[in-house]
Design a protein around this motif. Sequence first.
Motif, PDB file in Angstrom:
ATOM      1  N   ASP A  85       0.826  -1.210   0.000  1.00  0.00           N
ATOM      2  CA  ASP A  85       0.000   0.000   0.000  1.00  0.00           C
ATOM      3  C   ASP A  85       0.861   1.260   0.000  1.00  0.00           C
ATOM      4  O   ASP A  85       1.969   1.293   0.559  1.00  0.00           O
ATOM      5  N   PRO A  86       0.389   2.325  -0.640  1.00  0.00           N
ATOM      6  CA  PRO A  86       1.184   3.545  -0.807  1.00  0.00           C
ATOM      7  C   PRO A  86       1.625   4.194   0.502  1.00  0.00           C
ATOM      8  O   PRO A  86       2.732   4.723   0.595  1.00  0.00           O
ATOM      9  N   ASN A  87       0.769   4.195   1.509  1.00  0.00           N
ATOM     10  CA  ASN A  87       1.125   4.826   2.772  1.00  0.00           C
ATOM     11  C   ASN A  87       2.314   4.113   3.424  1.00  0.00           C
ATOM     12  O   ASN A  87       3.260   4.746   3.898  1.00  0.00           O
ATOM     13  N   SER A  88       2.248   2.791   3.451  1.00  0.00           N
ATOM     14  CA  SER A  88       3.344   2.026   4.044  1.00  0.00           C
ATOM     15  C   SER A  88       4.621   2.162   3.216  1.00  0.00           C
ATOM     16  O   SER A  88       5.721   2.225   3.763  1.00  0.00           O
ATOM     17  N   ARG A  89       4.476   2.199   1.903  1.00  0.00           N
ATOM     18  CA  ARG A  89       5.653   2.367   1.045  1.00  0.00           C
ATOM     19  C   ARG A  89       6.350   3.698   1.335  1.00  0.00           C
ATOM     20  O   ARG A  89       7.579   3.778   1.356  1.00  0.00           O
ATOM     21  N   ALA A  90       5.550   4.737   1.566  1.00  0.00           N
ATOM     22  CA  ALA A  90       6.134   6.045   1.879  1.00  0.00           C
ATOM     23  C   ALA A  90       6.892   6.005   3.198  1.00  0.00           C
ATOM     24  O   ALA A  90       7.974   6.594   3.327  1.00  0.00           O
ATOM     25  N   VAL A  91       6.346   5.315   4.192  1.00  0.00           N
ATOM     26  CA  VAL A  91       7.031   5.190   5.485  1.00  0.00           C
ATOM     27  C   VAL A  91       8.347   4.437   5.318  1.00  0.00           C
ATOM     28  O   VAL A  91       9.392   4.834   5.853  1.00  0.00           O
ATOM     29  N   HIS A 148       6.421   1.336  13.715  1.00  0.00           N
ATOM     30  CA  HIS A 148       6.134   0.562  12.509  1.00  0.00           C
ATOM     31  C   HIS A 148       6.790  -0.812  12.463  1.00  0.00           C
ATOM     32  O   HIS A 148       6.488  -1.602  11.574  1.00  0.00           O
TER      33      HIS A 148
END
Length: 212
Positions: A85-91, A148
């Motif tokens: 998912d994009p949010n996790s990828r950004a983190v 995380h």
Amino acid sequence: MLLHDYWRSGASYRVRLALNLKNLVFDQMPHDLRTDAQTDPGYVAINPQELVPALEADGQVLTQSLAIIEWLEEKHPAPALLPADPNSRAVVRAMASLIACDIHPLHNLRVLTALRHEIGASEAQVSGWIAHWIKDGLAALETMIVRHGGIYAFGDTPGLVDCCLVPQLYSAERFTVPLGAFPRVVAAGAAARALPAFAAAHPYRQPDADAR
């Protein structure tokens, strides 16, 4: 694939880890940074920045460790080093960049050489510089792993953050930087280091490594 690297280079270490995690076969061409081998005209023609790593693959030359790993992720998506998912990828990208862009560059060989020879810093001052920036960055990373992390630095699957974290821990230990204030960082690193892919990428397992 041909990886131009140096056994003790943290950036090269990252790429070796990514290649190993993806079970990719590659050859190695070492360049000893201590003797300025990376300034040889033959290598400069490959990588004009005169740095390692560089990866020759698919008829092109890829440079910069994070860019190489992102290319590997797109070209060989399984097993994944980034979450879906994009949010996790950004983190994950932020955590990796914290190490690769904000900690590691401040204690790599060319910076330490400049401190010693251009600024005239003493060895005590150089050691203090190294410890300051490593601890400063790991303090932030500790908080992010608390938020995380799981078994590994992000969740319960080894990935991009671990590819950056393990080489950074190797540097911290090499420079005798105390790590007691960062228990989650240390635990995540220990979990990753226990994996065969990480063991095989260790600096002292490389063909150009100094004898221990």
